[in-house]
Scaffold this motif. Sequence first.
Motif, PDB file in Angstrom:
ATOM      1  N   GLU A  74       5.846  -1.344  -8.714  1.00 46.29           N
ATOM      2  CA  GLU A  74       6.692  -0.240  -8.244  1.00 46.29           C
ATOM      3  C   GLU A  74       6.181   1.104  -8.751  1.00 46.29           C
ATOM      4  O   GLU A  74       6.177   2.091  -8.016  1.00 46.29           O
ATOM      5  N   LYS A 129      10.451  -0.410   1.115  1.00 50.67           N
ATOM      6  CA  LYS A 129      11.076  -0.836  -0.135  1.00 50.67           C
ATOM      7  C   LYS A 129      10.708  -2.296  -0.395  1.00 50.67           C
ATOM      8  O   LYS A 129      10.684  -3.101   0.536  1.00 50.67           O
ATOM      9  N   LYS A 167       4.194  -2.117  -2.688  1.00 49.50           N
ATOM     10  CA  LYS A 167       5.388  -2.819  -2.234  1.00 49.50           C
ATOM     11  C   LYS A 167       5.132  -4.326  -2.123  1.00 49.50           C
ATOM     12  O   LYS A 167       4.030  -4.745  -1.768  1.00 49.50           O
ATOM     13  N   ASP A 190      16.024  -0.213  -7.281  1.00 52.93           N
ATOM     14  CA  ASP A 190      16.465   0.091  -5.920  1.00 52.93           C
ATOM     15  C   ASP A 190      15.705  -0.759  -4.900  1.00 52.93           C
ATOM     16  O   ASP A 190      15.036  -0.245  -3.993  1.00 52.93           O
ATOM     17  N   LEU A 191      15.819  -2.070  -5.041  1.00 49.63           N
ATOM     18  CA  LEU A 191      15.130  -3.003  -4.163  1.00 49.63           C
ATOM     19  C   LEU A 191      16.117  -3.667  -3.201  1.00 49.63           C
ATOM     20  O   LEU A 191      17.312  -3.733  -3.472  1.00 49.63           O
ATOM     21  N   THR A 192      15.587  -4.153  -2.112  1.00 48.92           N
ATOM     22  CA  THR A 192      16.390  -4.901  -1.142  1.00 48.92           C
ATOM     23  C   THR A 192      16.484  -6.357  -1.578  1.00 48.92           C
ATOM     24  O   THR A 192      15.523  -6.920  -2.103  1.00 48.92           O
TER      25      THR A 192
END
Length: 292
Positions: free
Chosen positions: A178, A111, A183, A224-226
Amino acid sequence: MQLLAYILIYPILWLVSILPFKLLYLVSDGVYVLLYYIIGYRKKVVYSNLKLVFPDKPEKELALIQKKFYQHLCDMFLEMAKTMTISESELKKRFVLLNPEEFQRLELQNKSVLLMYGHYASWEWSVVLQNYINFKGFGVYKKLANKYFDKLVRDIRSKFSTQLISTKETISIINHNEAEGKKSITAFLSDQSPRLTKDVYWGTFMDIETPCFTGAERLAKKLDLTIAYLKVNKVKRGYYEAEIKTLAEKSNDYKDYELTDLFLREVEKQIYDAPEYYFWTHKRWKHKRKIV
């Protein structure tokens, strides 16, 4: 006019960049005397910010913090110039990542990561972090009006393979990457004052209500990323240590603005610990909410 300014200033920056560090910091001491005692660059802004944030500190302590800040500010700007010619091995000695395994752990999740950090200690030398990661590294920056200096800044900060992207390019580039399955780790400096709009988020920073940047949080939730925080400490003159602190691996599990607040709390901790290393010349608390 832009080219003339560049032609006049670039040789000075290059000469500074090739100085040995001992001589570099002697020059920094001279610049400090000029900037603080003679020019008085933004002293009123710095003192006003310190007084606002630390209303209970005695005048002598505020004055000491202010002087230490200007000494650090001069060091940091000369260190920026030094980046033009510094070697990778030398920079890795002076900007040490304490937990590179956290980058590796996050990359294994496949991610992309948004790396948030503040104008604290040395954000400029964080360009060396690309050497610790396998993902493509990006750094978000505000494009300079002078196109020649803008290219110079891009060249300096991209020296270790980190690619700079302007604030206007950020969303489209991250969305494209994305969609292509590429990534990345993208660095956001998110602690300064955003443009005031009617839908801006008013949070608290150093216990003062102020508008806050929320772009990193919104991107993280959308894609939906960290989100992680880069904690940078100044060990001594010319030496820094950094630590990766993961704030959220599942960003959508958090309420709106909660991640932004978590980031601001991390910056606050560092300011309380050693306030002289924060970027006090910026008018961070200039906006006041209008009561309707």
